[in-house]
Design a protein around this motif. Structure first.
Motif, PDB file in Angstrom:
ATOM      1  N   PHE A  45       0.840  -1.203   0.046  1.00 20.26           N
ATOM      2  CA  PHE A  45       0.069  -0.202  -0.162  1.00 20.26           C
ATOM      3  C   PHE A  45       0.956   1.119  -0.129  1.00 20.26           C
ATOM      4  O   PHE A  45       0.358   2.311   0.053  1.00 20.26           O
ATOM      5  CB  PHE A  45      -1.113  -0.184   1.235  1.00 20.26           C
ATOM      6  CG  PHE A  45      -1.995  -1.153   1.389  1.00 20.26           C
ATOM      7  CD1 PHE A  45      -2.990  -1.305   0.470  1.00 20.26           C
ATOM      8  CD2 PHE A  45      -1.404  -2.294   2.154  1.00 20.26           C
ATOM      9  CE1 PHE A  45      -4.021  -2.269   0.616  1.00 20.26           C
ATOM     10  CE2 PHE A  45      -2.289  -3.224   2.459  1.00 20.26           C
ATOM     11  CZ  PHE A  45      -3.491  -3.491   1.569  1.00 20.26           C
ATOM     12  N   ILE A  46       2.121   1.038   0.057  1.00 17.88           N
ATOM     13  CA  ILE A  46       3.183   2.060   0.186  1.00 17.88           C
ATOM     14  C   ILE A  46       3.980   2.389  -1.243  1.00 17.88           C
ATOM     15  O   ILE A  46       4.394   3.608  -1.457  1.00 17.88           O
ATOM     16  CB  ILE A  46       4.030   1.995   1.294  1.00 17.88           C
ATOM     17  CG1 ILE A  46       3.249   2.019   2.384  1.00 17.88           C
ATOM     18  CG2 ILE A  46       5.055   2.996   1.279  1.00 17.88           C
ATOM     19  CD1 ILE A  46       3.823   1.738   4.017  1.00 17.88           C
ATOM     20  N   LEU A  47       4.170   1.219  -1.948  1.00 20.18           N
ATOM     21  CA  LEU A  47       5.281   1.427  -2.991  1.00 20.18           C
ATOM     22  C   LEU A  47       4.194   1.040  -4.233  1.00 20.18           C
ATOM     23  O   LEU A  47       3.229   0.445  -4.104  1.00 20.18           O
ATOM     24  CB  LEU A  47       6.293   0.312  -2.745  1.00 20.18           C
ATOM     25  CG  LEU A  47       7.035   0.597  -1.505  1.00 20.18           C
ATOM     26  CD1 LEU A  47       8.161  -0.520  -1.254  1.00 20.18           C
ATOM     27  CD2 LEU A  47       8.040   1.969  -1.559  1.00 20.18           C
ATOM     28  N   GLY A  48       4.963   1.048  -5.393  1.00 20.39           N
ATOM     29  CA  GLY A  48       4.615   0.623  -6.636  1.00 20.39           C
ATOM     30  C   GLY A  48       3.716   1.344  -7.471  1.00 20.39           C
ATOM     31  O   GLY A  48       3.739   2.364  -7.120  1.00 20.39           O
ATOM     32  N   HIS A  49       3.454   0.900  -8.782  1.00 23.93           N
ATOM     33  CA  HIS A  49       2.542   1.911  -9.542  1.00 23.93           C
ATOM     34  C   HIS A  49       2.317   0.899 -10.884  1.00 23.93           C
ATOM     35  O   HIS A  49       2.323  -0.330 -10.824  1.00 23.93           O
ATOM     36  CB  HIS A  49       3.576   2.962 -10.167  1.00 23.93           C
ATOM     37  CG  HIS A  49       4.670   2.483 -10.878  1.00 23.93           C
ATOM     38  ND1 HIS A  49       4.938   1.698 -12.303  1.00 23.93           N
ATOM     39  CD2 HIS A  49       6.222   2.915 -10.526  1.00 23.93           C
ATOM     40  CE1 HIS A  49       6.297   1.731 -12.389  1.00 23.93           C
ATOM     41  NE2 HIS A  49       6.886   2.053 -11.519  1.00 23.93           N
ATOM     42  N   SER A  50       1.540   1.466 -11.607  1.00 25.53           N
ATOM     43  CA  SER A  50       0.705   0.567 -12.805  1.00 25.53           C
ATOM     44  C   SER A  50       1.407  -0.123 -13.689  1.00 25.53           C
ATOM     45  O   SER A  50       1.203  -1.246 -14.327  1.00 25.53           O
ATOM     46  CB  SER A  50      -0.129   1.638 -13.389  1.00 25.53           C
ATOM     47  OG  SER A  50       0.753   2.466 -14.365  1.00 25.53           O
ATOM     48  N   LYS A  51       2.809   0.009 -13.503  1.00 23.34           N
ATOM     49  CA  LYS A  51       3.964  -0.751 -14.727  1.00 23.34           C
ATOM     50  C   LYS A  51       4.562  -1.836 -13.714  1.00 23.34           C
ATOM     51  O   LYS A  51       5.062  -2.705 -14.351  1.00 23.34           O
ATOM     52  CB  LYS A  51       4.827   0.111 -15.116  1.00 23.34           C
ATOM     53  CG  LYS A  51       4.601   1.383 -16.087  1.00 23.34           C
ATOM     54  CD  LYS A  51       3.970   1.002 -17.305  1.00 23.34           C
ATOM     55  CE  LYS A  51       3.641   1.974 -18.370  1.00 23.34           C
ATOM     56  NZ  LYS A  51       2.782   3.148 -17.752  1.00 23.34           N
ATOM     57  N   MET A  52       4.203  -1.887 -12.493  1.00 22.83           N
ATOM     58  CA  MET A  52       4.722  -2.739 -11.774  1.00 22.83           C
ATOM     59  C   MET A  52       3.868  -4.057 -11.829  1.00 22.83           C
ATOM     60  O   MET A  52       3.472  -4.462 -10.709  1.00 22.83           O
ATOM     61  CB  MET A  52       5.201  -2.411 -10.207  1.00 22.83           C
ATOM     62  CG  MET A  52       6.357  -1.651 -10.439  1.00 22.83           C
ATOM     63  SD  MET A  52       7.090  -0.960  -8.750  1.00 22.83           S
ATOM     64  CE  MET A  52       8.336  -0.055  -9.097  1.00 22.83           C
ATOM     65  N   VAL A  53       3.575  -4.538 -12.785  1.00 26.46           N
ATOM     66  CA  VAL A  53       2.618  -5.919 -12.931  1.00 26.46           C
ATOM     67  C   VAL A  53       3.065  -6.737 -13.903  1.00 26.46           C
ATOM     68  O   VAL A  53       4.119  -6.398 -14.582  1.00 26.46           O
ATOM     69  CB  VAL A  53       1.293  -5.310 -13.202  1.00 26.46           C
ATOM     70  CG1 VAL A  53       0.464  -4.427 -12.199  1.00 26.46           C
ATOM     71  CG2 VAL A  53       1.173  -4.402 -14.588  1.00 26.46           C
ATOM     72  N   SER A  54       2.559  -7.920 -14.248  1.00 20.38           N
ATOM     73  CA  SER A  54       3.189  -9.024 -15.069  1.00 20.38           C
ATOM     74  C   SER A  54       2.374  -8.355 -16.453  1.00 20.38           C
ATOM     75  O   SER A  54       1.071  -8.656 -16.670  1.00 20.38           O
ATOM     76  CB  SER A  54       2.710 -10.444 -14.628  1.00 20.38           C
ATOM     77  OG  SER A  54       2.527 -11.060 -15.634  1.00 20.38           O
ATOM     78  N   MET A  55       3.306  -8.300 -17.357  1.00 19.78           N
ATOM     79  CA  MET A  55       2.946  -8.025 -18.653  1.00 19.78           C
ATOM     80  C   MET A  55       2.225  -9.321 -19.297  1.00 19.78           C
ATOM     81  O   MET A  55       1.617  -9.334 -20.279  1.00 19.78           O
ATOM     82  CB  MET A  55       4.167  -7.454 -19.598  1.00 19.78           C
ATOM     83  CG  MET A  55       4.418  -6.225 -19.221  1.00 19.78           C
ATOM     84  SD  MET A  55       3.191  -4.929 -19.511  1.00 19.78           S
ATOM     85  CE  MET A  55       2.904  -4.364 -17.701  1.00 19.78           C
ATOM     86  N   ASP A  56       2.725 -10.582 -18.866  1.00 21.45           N
ATOM     87  CA  ASP A  56       2.345 -11.939 -19.395  1.00 21.45           C
ATOM     88  C   ASP A  56       1.030 -11.919 -19.107  1.00 21.45           C
ATOM     89  O   ASP A  56      -0.069 -12.424 -19.796  1.00 21.45           O
ATOM     90  CB  ASP A  56       3.072 -12.903 -19.027  1.00 21.45           C
ATOM     91  CG  ASP A  56       4.572 -13.001 -19.561  1.00 21.45           C
ATOM     92  OD1 ASP A  56       4.654 -12.530 -20.715  1.00 21.45           O
ATOM     93  OD2 ASP A  56       5.500 -13.473 -18.924  1.00 21.45           O
TER      94      ASP A  56
END
Length: 321
Positions: A45-56
């Protein structure tokens, strides 16, 4: 897969909150109504963004003919988890339901034939994003059709959430001061993108010279994360476990059995009670996989095919409508 579109779905004061939108390849020249997947990243809930997901995983969804929205949301701790991340993803759901996505797609001659099937919106998330996906099933006007939760945190009254995590504590520097960590509170506007991925897409570890990353890992290590992001500890307001009812959408959980960050027993217990309440649900336990395995898994591996059963399950729900 083409590059995503980027739309604003919400503005709060000076904070602009956006989503990436991935469209399927649809050959028809007639307007096409597509199921929608709300995809929510992890990051405590503190880090990350929409590109930090699995493209596969996104490609898999797009190939099934679904529109995928990879959501940004405000990050804690400047906002708490209820009034920040949870409220934002709930507003993203309402934005799609009320025609916001369709309105944006209609502005471009390349995308105006695409429309959201607002009766077939599903939610999927990893780790903290799994929790946020589950939050789209309760305390909302119109819940999502189904939920796919990958190792999302839940049952916050459990002693685990106030316990140290040695695997994380062992990598913390010894010179992190409260004054340094609390610099995260001075960020303006409230961040919607931050830090390193917790999904393991990079071999680089956390950057402890970044107050946001140091803040997140310190609280995770010391069993103080939930207190930091929801100081009231009124768990009924945020905990999927405390909001189980027979009215919940169909729910599928995927969890690695070597997870030390969110114990698999919490998901097992959650699914057990869902079944007792008569909620359509299932769970896949992935052998040998730790927390955040999605970012490291290889397409075509045994783990890939096991976790893909969750998306197959979503498809059966979508196609039953």
């Amino acid at each position: 897969m083409s590059q995503p579109l980027r739309f604003v779905y919400k503005v709060v004061d000076d904070c602009i909150i956006e989503t990436d939108v991935y469209l399927p390849v649809v050959p028809s020249k007639a307007p096409t109504s597509c199921p929608v997947v709300l995809m929510i990243h992890g990051g405590a809930f503190i880090l990350g963004h929409s590109k930090m997901v699995s493209m596969d995983q996104i490609s898999d969804c797009v190939e099934r003919g679904w529109i995928v929205l990879a959501l940004e949301h405000r990050l804690c701790p400047q906002v708490d988890v209820l009034n920040g991340p949870m409220q934002d993803v709930r507003d993203a759901l309402k934005w799609v339901q009320m025609g916001g996505l369709d309105s944006e797609l209609a502005k471009d001659p390349k995308t105006f034939l695409f429309k959201a099937d607002t009766d077939r919106i599903v939610a999927f998330g990893t780790s903290a994003g799994g929790h946020l996906a589950l939050a789209l099933g309760f305390d909302v006007d119109k819940p999502v059709l189904a939920i796919l939760d990958f190792y999302g945190p839940k049952h916050f009254a459990d002693p685990f959430w106030t316990s140290d995590i040695p695997e994380v504590k062992s990598i913390l520097p010894t010179d992190l001061t409260p004054e340094f960590l609390n610099q995260v509170m001075d960020e303006k506007p409230v961040a919607t993108q931050g830090g390193v991925s917790l999904e393991g897409q990079t071999s680089k570890g956390p950057n402890f010279q970044d107050p946001r990353q140091a803040y997140a890992f310190s609280h995770i290590a010391n069993g103080t994360l939930m207190k930091a992001i929801f100081p009231s500890e009124d768990w009924k307001k945020i905990d999927p476990y405390e909001n189980i009812s027979s009215d919940l959408p169909p729910t599928f959980v995927v969890h690695g059995d070597a997870d030390h960050m969110v114990p698999i027993r919490l998901s097992r217990e959650y699914v057990k009670i869902l079944r007792e309440k008569g909620v359509k649900c299932d769970i896949i336990e992935v052998p040998g996989e730790p927390h955040t395995f999605v970012g490291r898994m290889k397409k075509g591996s045994e783990t890939w095919y096991l976790q893909r059963k969750g998306f197959d399950w979503l498809q059966t729900i979508i196609e039953s409508m």
